[in-house]
Design a protein around this motif. Sequence first.
Motif, PDB file in Angstrom:
ATOM      1  N   GLY A 127       0.683  -1.283  -0.390  1.00  0.00           N
ATOM      2  CA  GLY A 127       0.172   0.027  -0.131  1.00  0.00           C
ATOM      3  C   GLY A 127       0.707   0.781  -0.331  1.00  0.00           C
ATOM      4  N   LYS A 128       2.684   1.617  -0.261  1.00  0.00           N
ATOM      5  CA  LYS A 128       2.734   2.432  -0.499  1.00  0.00           C
ATOM      6  C   LYS A 128       2.042   3.611  -1.514  1.00  0.00           C
ATOM      7  N   SER A 129       1.901   2.748  -2.820  1.00  0.00           N
ATOM      8  CA  SER A 129       1.602   4.240  -3.313  1.00  0.00           C
ATOM      9  C   SER A 129       0.267   4.526  -2.942  1.00  0.00           C
ATOM     10  N   ILE A 130      -0.318   3.945  -2.286  1.00  0.00           N
ATOM     11  CA  ILE A 130      -2.000   4.778  -2.160  1.00  0.00           C
ATOM     12  C   ILE A 130      -0.958   5.131  -0.426  1.00  0.00           C
ATOM     13  N   VAL A 131      -0.636   5.094   0.442  1.00  0.00           N
ATOM     14  CA  VAL A 131       0.299   6.000   1.530  1.00  0.00           C
ATOM     15  C   VAL A 131       1.072   7.362   0.448  1.00  0.00           C
ATOM     16  N   ALA A 132       1.315   7.021  -0.383  1.00  0.00           N
ATOM     17  CA  ALA A 132       1.646   8.332  -0.495  1.00  0.00           C
ATOM     18  C   ALA A 132       1.534   8.946  -1.633  1.00  0.00           C
ATOM     19  N   PHE A 133       0.004   8.535  -2.325  1.00  0.00           N
ATOM     20  CA  PHE A 133      -0.906   9.585  -3.366  1.00  0.00           C
ATOM     21  C   PHE A 133      -1.736  10.120  -1.801  1.00  0.00           C
ATOM     22  N   TYR A 134      -2.017   9.945  -1.280  1.00  0.00           N
ATOM     23  CA  TYR A 134      -3.319  10.317  -0.049  1.00  0.00           C
ATOM     24  C   TYR A 134      -2.048  11.144   0.956  1.00  0.00           C
ATOM     25  N   LEU A 135      -0.979  10.815   0.790  1.00  0.00           N
ATOM     26  CA  LEU A 135       0.117  11.480   1.992  1.00  0.00           C
ATOM     27  C   LEU A 135       0.003  13.294   0.966  1.00  0.00           C
ATOM     28  N   ALA A 136       0.336  13.021  -0.450  1.00  0.00           N
ATOM     29  CA  ALA A 136       0.707  14.152  -0.693  1.00  0.00           C
ATOM     30  C   ALA A 136      -0.707  14.770  -0.734  1.00  0.00           C
ATOM     31  N   GLN A 137      -1.832  14.693  -1.558  1.00  0.00           N
ATOM     32  CA  GLN A 137      -2.946  14.964  -0.818  1.00  0.00           C
ATOM     33  C   GLN A 137      -3.074  15.764   0.246  1.00  0.00           C
ATOM     34  N   THR A 138      -2.859  15.363   1.429  1.00  0.00           N
ATOM     35  CA  THR A 138      -2.376  16.214   2.822  1.00  0.00           C
ATOM     36  C   THR A 138      -1.686  17.522   2.979  1.00  0.00           C
ATOM     37  N   ALA A 139      -0.353  17.036   2.457  1.00  0.00           N
ATOM     38  CA  ALA A 139       0.147  18.176   2.257  1.00  0.00           C
ATOM     39  C   ALA A 139      -0.183  19.252   1.526  1.00  0.00           C
ATOM     40  N   THR A 140      -0.919  18.880   0.693  1.00  0.00           N
ATOM     41  CA  THR A 140      -1.756  20.257  -0.189  1.00  0.00           C
ATOM     42  C   THR A 140      -2.594  20.810   0.512  1.00  0.00           C
ATOM     43  N   ALA A 141      -3.814  19.679   1.442  1.00  0.00           N
ATOM     44  CA  ALA A 141      -4.629  21.066   2.023  1.00  0.00           C
ATOM     45  C   ALA A 141      -4.087  21.091   3.118  1.00  0.00           C
ATOM     46  N   MET A 142      -2.871  21.411   3.639  1.00  0.00           N
ATOM     47  CA  MET A 142      -2.169  21.719   4.195  1.00  0.00           C
ATOM     48  C   MET A 142      -1.550  22.711   4.321  1.00  0.00           C
ATOM     49  N   GLY A 143      -1.525  23.283   2.934  1.00  0.00           N
ATOM     50  CA  GLY A 143      -1.463  24.685   2.139  1.00  0.00           C
ATOM     51  C   GLY A 143       0.238  24.715   1.609  1.00  0.00           C
ATOM     52  N   LEU A 144       0.951  23.642   1.367  1.00  0.00           N
ATOM     53  CA  LEU A 144       2.123  22.994   0.486  1.00  0.00           C
ATOM     54  C   LEU A 144       1.681  23.291  -1.093  1.00  0.00           C
ATOM     55  N   ARG A 145       2.799  23.504  -2.140  1.00  0.00           N
ATOM     56  CA  ARG A 145       3.175  23.045  -3.134  1.00  0.00           C
ATOM     57  C   ARG A 145       3.606  21.804  -3.397  1.00  0.00           C
ATOM     58  N   VAL A 146       3.145  21.236  -3.442  1.00  0.00           N
ATOM     59  CA  VAL A 146       3.493  19.301  -3.707  1.00  0.00           C
ATOM     60  C   VAL A 146       3.548  19.037  -5.016  1.00  0.00           C
ATOM     61  N   LEU A 147       4.335  17.852  -5.332  1.00  0.00           N
ATOM     62  CA  LEU A 147       5.054  17.373  -6.393  1.00  0.00           C
ATOM     63  C   LEU A 147       4.661  16.420  -6.341  1.00  0.00           C
ATOM     64  N   LEU A 148       4.561  14.778  -6.632  1.00  0.00           N
ATOM     65  CA  LEU A 148       4.421  14.139  -6.091  1.00  0.00           C
ATOM     66  C   LEU A 148       4.757  13.212  -7.418  1.00  0.00           C
ATOM     67  N   VAL A 149       5.739  12.175  -7.747  1.00  0.00           N
ATOM     68  CA  VAL A 149       6.337  11.417  -8.680  1.00  0.00           C
ATOM     69  C   VAL A 149       6.441  10.111  -8.591  1.00  0.00           C
ATOM     70  N   ASP A 150       6.130   9.247  -9.648  1.00  0.00           N
ATOM     71  CA  ASP A 150       5.501   8.388  -9.248  1.00  0.00           C
ATOM     72  C   ASP A 150       7.429   7.603 -10.348  1.00  0.00           C
ATOM     73  N   ALA A 151       8.512   7.382  -9.503  1.00  0.00           N
ATOM     74  CA  ALA A 151       9.823   7.081  -9.316  1.00  0.00           C
ATOM     75  C   ALA A 151       9.310   5.343  -9.460  1.00  0.00           C
ATOM     76  N   ASN A 152       8.415   4.778  -9.420  1.00  0.00           N
ATOM     77  CA  ASN A 152       8.661   3.414  -9.914  1.00  0.00           C
ATOM     78  C   ASN A 152       8.136   2.879 -11.375  1.00  0.00           C
ATOM     79  N   LEU A 153       9.201   2.647 -12.020  1.00  0.00           N
ATOM     80  CA  LEU A 153       8.995   2.279 -13.619  1.00  0.00           C
ATOM     81  C   LEU A 153       9.069   0.985 -13.923  1.00  0.00           C
ATOM     82  N   ARG A 154       9.218   0.182 -12.886  1.00  0.00           N
ATOM     83  CA  ARG A 154       9.126  -1.186 -12.832  1.00  0.00           C
ATOM     84  C   ARG A 154       7.338  -1.062 -13.146  1.00  0.00           C
ATOM     85  N   GLN A 155       6.827  -0.902 -12.042  1.00  0.00           N
ATOM     86  CA  GLN A 155       4.532  -0.981 -12.009  1.00  0.00           C
ATOM     87  C   GLN A 155       4.764   0.010 -10.920  1.00  0.00           C
TER      88      GLN A 155
END
Length: 478
Positions: A319-347
Amino acid sequence: MLDKQANSLAEARQNINLQLTQVRNQLSHLQSDNGKTTVLNTASLYQKLLDQVTELNSQIATESTILQDANPKLQTLKEKRDSLIPVLQQEGQRFLSVREAELKTQLQSLDLQSNEIAKLETQVAQQRKQVPILARRYTEIQRKLQFANESLNRFLSTRENLEIQISQTELGWQLIQPPLQPSLVTASSRVRNLIIGFFISLAAGIGVALLLEKIDNSYHSVIKLKKKINFPLLGNVPFDNEVKALQSRTSKSKFFPIKIFNSLLEGSQDTDISIAQEYSSYSTEFLDALRFLYTNIQQIKPDSQVRSLVVSSVTPGDGKSIVAFYLAQTATAMGLRVLLVDANLRQPMVHNLANLKNLWGLSSLLSTNLPVSEVIHKLPSMEQLSLITAGPAPDDPIKLLASEKMKQLMADFQDDYDLVIYDAPHFFGLSDVSVLSPYTDGVLMVVRVGKTDASVIEQALDYLRILPLNILGVVSNS
């Protein structure tokens, strides 16, 4: 206030420099013949003596036309004049020395004042540099305080609602009919049956527990996981049914091979982006856990803010991708400018979570001259959240991730955004995370409670002792 002080010091420095220039010019003029004459014109005693000498010279000139040089009167006048000339010269030299000393003293005093002003200007400049840092810290403290107050108010409101519900559901009771004892069962047989049933149930329960413990080799509680690992447990994210279904769906994600991507790159680009799943559609417990996780991450470094991190897991499917995805939205909701990069080039997973096309992404930036602006996606529901998908699957992911271009991109991302999150593959058995983590603030390790094998976690912990990875902490999901 610092700006006014800086302007005041600048004006003072300008005045001091003007005075220094004037004093230096006066001192230089004093050392010339014309300057000495000009200064001596202001010396009253020197002028009186000069007048006397001039008058004696005039008398001598007048008497010389009448009297001979050996005349006593003419000799007396010459003696007076000769005696006044050394006095006149001494007075002139004394006055010039005093004036020169005054100018040098004034020049030294102005130099000291100039040095003091320079020190004050340096201090003010350093204080002005600290203002943005202090302002950023103040804003972060205000944000944390607001989040803590909102959490407290929500907890108090929930407790009050629960107390009201309990008081409304509690009913009084009364005995309608006394219990009847079966006539065919005696007291002794009933006690014997209860004892036999108790021991049989106890034995069966112990047997089943031992069997389950032998078969299942995973941690079933956050407490057991926390006792076993040597890293701080930053949070536990409860996966709702909707999130579990989303995780099951993303595990079957597809991606474009590199050959198909090259052919698509020559044609038109489809930039249609679907709106991501609504952030507010999940339970309050799930959202509170994400906010709690975000707050703990920002408190890892007391002196500075975490600007970039890698989200990974011990094994795939945690569940790491889901944690990363919703953690990025949470940080954005806290007022930060967030960039989420999918560095999993395998899957890759992020494009499925956000309902985005994965025609090009990070692998495109690293293997072609495509500009960054062409691969950044914006979610319509969150303008400050930017995403970069993984892009076409390369033949050698490690070669791209370890390239100098990737290092430069990571440095540029950290300069342009408040927080950069990299969704990386699982680190056990792969070297992707060890390549990315040195250029971030650390790694966030995701562990699935009740699923991740305990022996694998122990092997991973031994593996981490060899790898130079900076583990920020562990987040569990259940």
